[in-house]
Design a protein around this motif. Structure first.
Motif, PDB file in Angstrom:
ATOM      1  N   GLY A  88      57.416  -1.307  43.207  1.00 56.58           N
ATOM      2  CA  GLY A  88      58.803  -1.638  42.285  1.00 56.58           C
ATOM      3  C   GLY A  88      60.624  -1.512  42.733  1.00 56.58           C
ATOM      4  O   GLY A  88      61.316  -2.253  42.446  1.00 56.58           O
ATOM      5  N   ALA A  89      60.091  -1.826  44.021  1.00 55.09           N
ATOM      6  CA  ALA A  89      61.410  -1.643  45.144  1.00 55.09           C
ATOM      7  C   ALA A  89      61.789  -3.265  45.295  1.00 55.09           C
ATOM      8  O   ALA A  89      60.631  -4.124  44.840  1.00 55.09           O
ATOM      9  CB  ALA A  89      60.940  -0.459  46.480  1.00 55.09           C
ATOM     10  N   VAL A 107      61.909   7.655  36.599  1.00 57.71           N
ATOM     11  CA  VAL A 107      62.995   6.976  37.132  1.00 57.71           C
ATOM     12  C   VAL A 107      62.276   5.143  36.613  1.00 57.71           C
ATOM     13  O   VAL A 107      63.662   4.311  36.523  1.00 57.71           O
ATOM     14  CB  VAL A 107      62.482   6.536  38.387  1.00 57.71           C
ATOM     15  CG1 VAL A 107      63.242   6.071  39.448  1.00 57.71           C
ATOM     16  CG2 VAL A 107      62.394   7.738  39.175  1.00 57.71           C
ATOM     17  N   LYS A 108      61.694   4.872  36.291  1.00 55.61           N
ATOM     18  CA  LYS A 108      61.155   3.525  35.869  1.00 55.61           C
ATOM     19  C   LYS A 108      62.610   2.701  34.728  1.00 55.61           C
ATOM     20  O   LYS A 108      63.108   1.903  34.346  1.00 55.61           O
ATOM     21  CB  LYS A 108      59.991   3.413  35.605  1.00 55.61           C
ATOM     22  CG  LYS A 108      59.183   2.842  36.526  1.00 55.61           C
ATOM     23  CD  LYS A 108      57.553   2.865  36.568  1.00 55.61           C
ATOM     24  CE  LYS A 108      56.812   2.342  37.419  1.00 55.61           C
ATOM     25  NZ  LYS A 108      55.382   2.383  37.361  1.00 55.61           N
ATOM     26  N   VAL A 149      65.924   2.913  35.945  1.00 52.24           N
ATOM     27  CA  VAL A 149      66.012   1.656  36.731  1.00 52.24           C
ATOM     28  C   VAL A 149      66.233   0.097  35.593  1.00 52.24           C
ATOM     29  O   VAL A 149      66.941  -0.504  35.534  1.00 52.24           O
ATOM     30  CB  VAL A 149      65.200   1.299  37.662  1.00 52.24           C
ATOM     31  CG1 VAL A 149      65.078  -0.077  37.674  1.00 52.24           C
ATOM     32  CG2 VAL A 149      64.880   2.344  38.395  1.00 52.24           C
ATOM     33  N   SER A 150      65.007   0.489  34.202  1.00 52.32           N
ATOM     34  CA  SER A 150      65.457  -0.366  33.529  1.00 52.32           C
ATOM     35  C   SER A 150      66.894  -0.482  32.610  1.00 52.32           C
ATOM     36  O   SER A 150      67.271  -1.875  32.602  1.00 52.32           O
ATOM     37  CB  SER A 150      64.299  -0.361  32.260  1.00 52.32           C
ATOM     38  OG  SER A 150      64.127  -0.886  31.053  1.00 52.32           O
ATOM     39  N   ALA A 151      66.934   0.927  32.651  1.00 52.85           N
ATOM     40  CA  ALA A 151      68.601   0.771  31.473  1.00 52.85           C
ATOM     41  C   ALA A 151      69.273   0.278  32.915  1.00 52.85           C
ATOM     42  O   ALA A 151      70.809  -0.225  31.651  1.00 52.85           O
ATOM     43  CB  ALA A 151      68.755   2.415  31.170  1.00 52.85           C
ATOM     44  N   ILE A 152      69.984   0.718  33.911  1.00 54.31           N
ATOM     45  CA  ILE A 152      70.335   0.589  35.158  1.00 54.31           C
ATOM     46  C   ILE A 152      70.513  -0.911  34.840  1.00 54.31           C
ATOM     47  O   ILE A 152      71.633  -1.855  34.906  1.00 54.31           O
ATOM     48  CB  ILE A 152      70.273   1.253  36.429  1.00 54.31           C
ATOM     49  CG1 ILE A 152      70.800   2.186  36.406  1.00 54.31           C
ATOM     50  CG2 ILE A 152      71.471   0.190  37.292  1.00 54.31           C
ATOM     51  CD1 ILE A 152      70.013   3.247  37.570  1.00 54.31           C
ATOM     52  N   LEU A 153      69.903  -2.129  34.767  1.00 58.24           N
ATOM     53  CA  LEU A 153      69.295  -3.672  34.488  1.00 58.24           C
ATOM     54  C   LEU A 153      70.227  -4.243  33.836  1.00 58.24           C
ATOM     55  O   LEU A 153      71.606  -4.734  34.015  1.00 58.24           O
ATOM     56  CB  LEU A 153      68.266  -4.105  35.395  1.00 58.24           C
ATOM     57  CG  LEU A 153      67.332  -4.160  36.505  1.00 58.24           C
ATOM     58  CD1 LEU A 153      66.349  -4.386  36.531  1.00 58.24           C
ATOM     59  CD2 LEU A 153      68.577  -3.925  37.727  1.00 58.24           C
TER      60      LEU A 153
END
Length: 218
Positions: A121-122, A186-187, A190-194
């Protein structure tokens, strides 16, 4: 097992890359393509964890294929593996959703590291490429397309913290360990941030993290 799609129009190159990947027992090449059209079709059929694409291929080049794969198999991380490291190629690949950019002339161990990072995922850029991307942060087309600094202000404190670690190159696993969270949580962050930032992938989010001063520039 990390499942990889390998696309390159040169048979010998595909064989060589496949041989390097085969040295890692946790990586499996599940499909090989000789052009961009075939790469998109095979990605849709096999849903690999990582698609490794050459840039210059017949019918449809790797850059266009990356766009097609991101649309048809969005769960697949796309990386470019090429002899060409011109800024135009790099910035276009990243703008179109690629999560990695690696050079054929690099140490073979770098290929394994990159594949593992992408599957985790990086994002992953060859060090030579990463230094140039960082140097261009203030003027790149990516940051002009996604100015988004005001969007970062709209993130929650925890999302901002996750974004800073993402920008520093940490994987979901590493971020989870650092913040004492589950990897699934965390996933979700990250999805919300994108979504909030309006970017396609972690590389573009990382660039905004640099622009916002969340990551120290070396």
């Amino acid at each position: 097992m990390i499942r990889v799609l390998l696309a390159d129009d040169e048979v010998m190159i595909r064989a060589g890359v496949a041989a390097i990947l085969a040295t890692d027992p946790e990586i499996e090449v599940v499909a090989e393509a000789s052009d961009g059209v075939e790469a998109v079709e095979l990605a849709r059929a096999h849903r690999p964890d990582v698609a490794l694409l050459d840039i210059r291929m017949p019918r449809v080049d790797g850059l266009a294929a990356a766009v097609g794969i991101r649309r048809s198999a969005p769960e697949t991380a796309v990386a470019m593996l090429t002899t060409f490291d011109e800024d135009e190629y790099v910035m276009r690949a990243l703008a179109d959703g690629a999560s990695g950019f690696m050079l054929k002339a690099a140490d073979p161990r770098e290929l394994i590291i990159g594949i593992r990072a992408l599957a985790d995922g990086a994002a992953y850029l060859s060090p030579r490429i990463a230094h140039r991307v960082i140097a261009r942060l203030g003027t790149s087309g990516l940051t002009r397309r996604h100015p988004g600094l005001e969007r970062i202000a709209a993130l929650t404190p925890r999302e901002t913290e996750v974004l800073g670690l993402l920008g520093a190159g940490l994987s979901n696993h590493d971020i989870a360990a650092r913040l004492f969270l589950s990897e699934g949580t965390v996933k979700g962050y990250v999805s919300a941030i994108l979504t909030r930032l309006g970017v396609q992938n972690r590389v573009q989010a990382a660039i905004l993290a640099y622009e916002a001063g969340l990551v120290a520039r070396s």
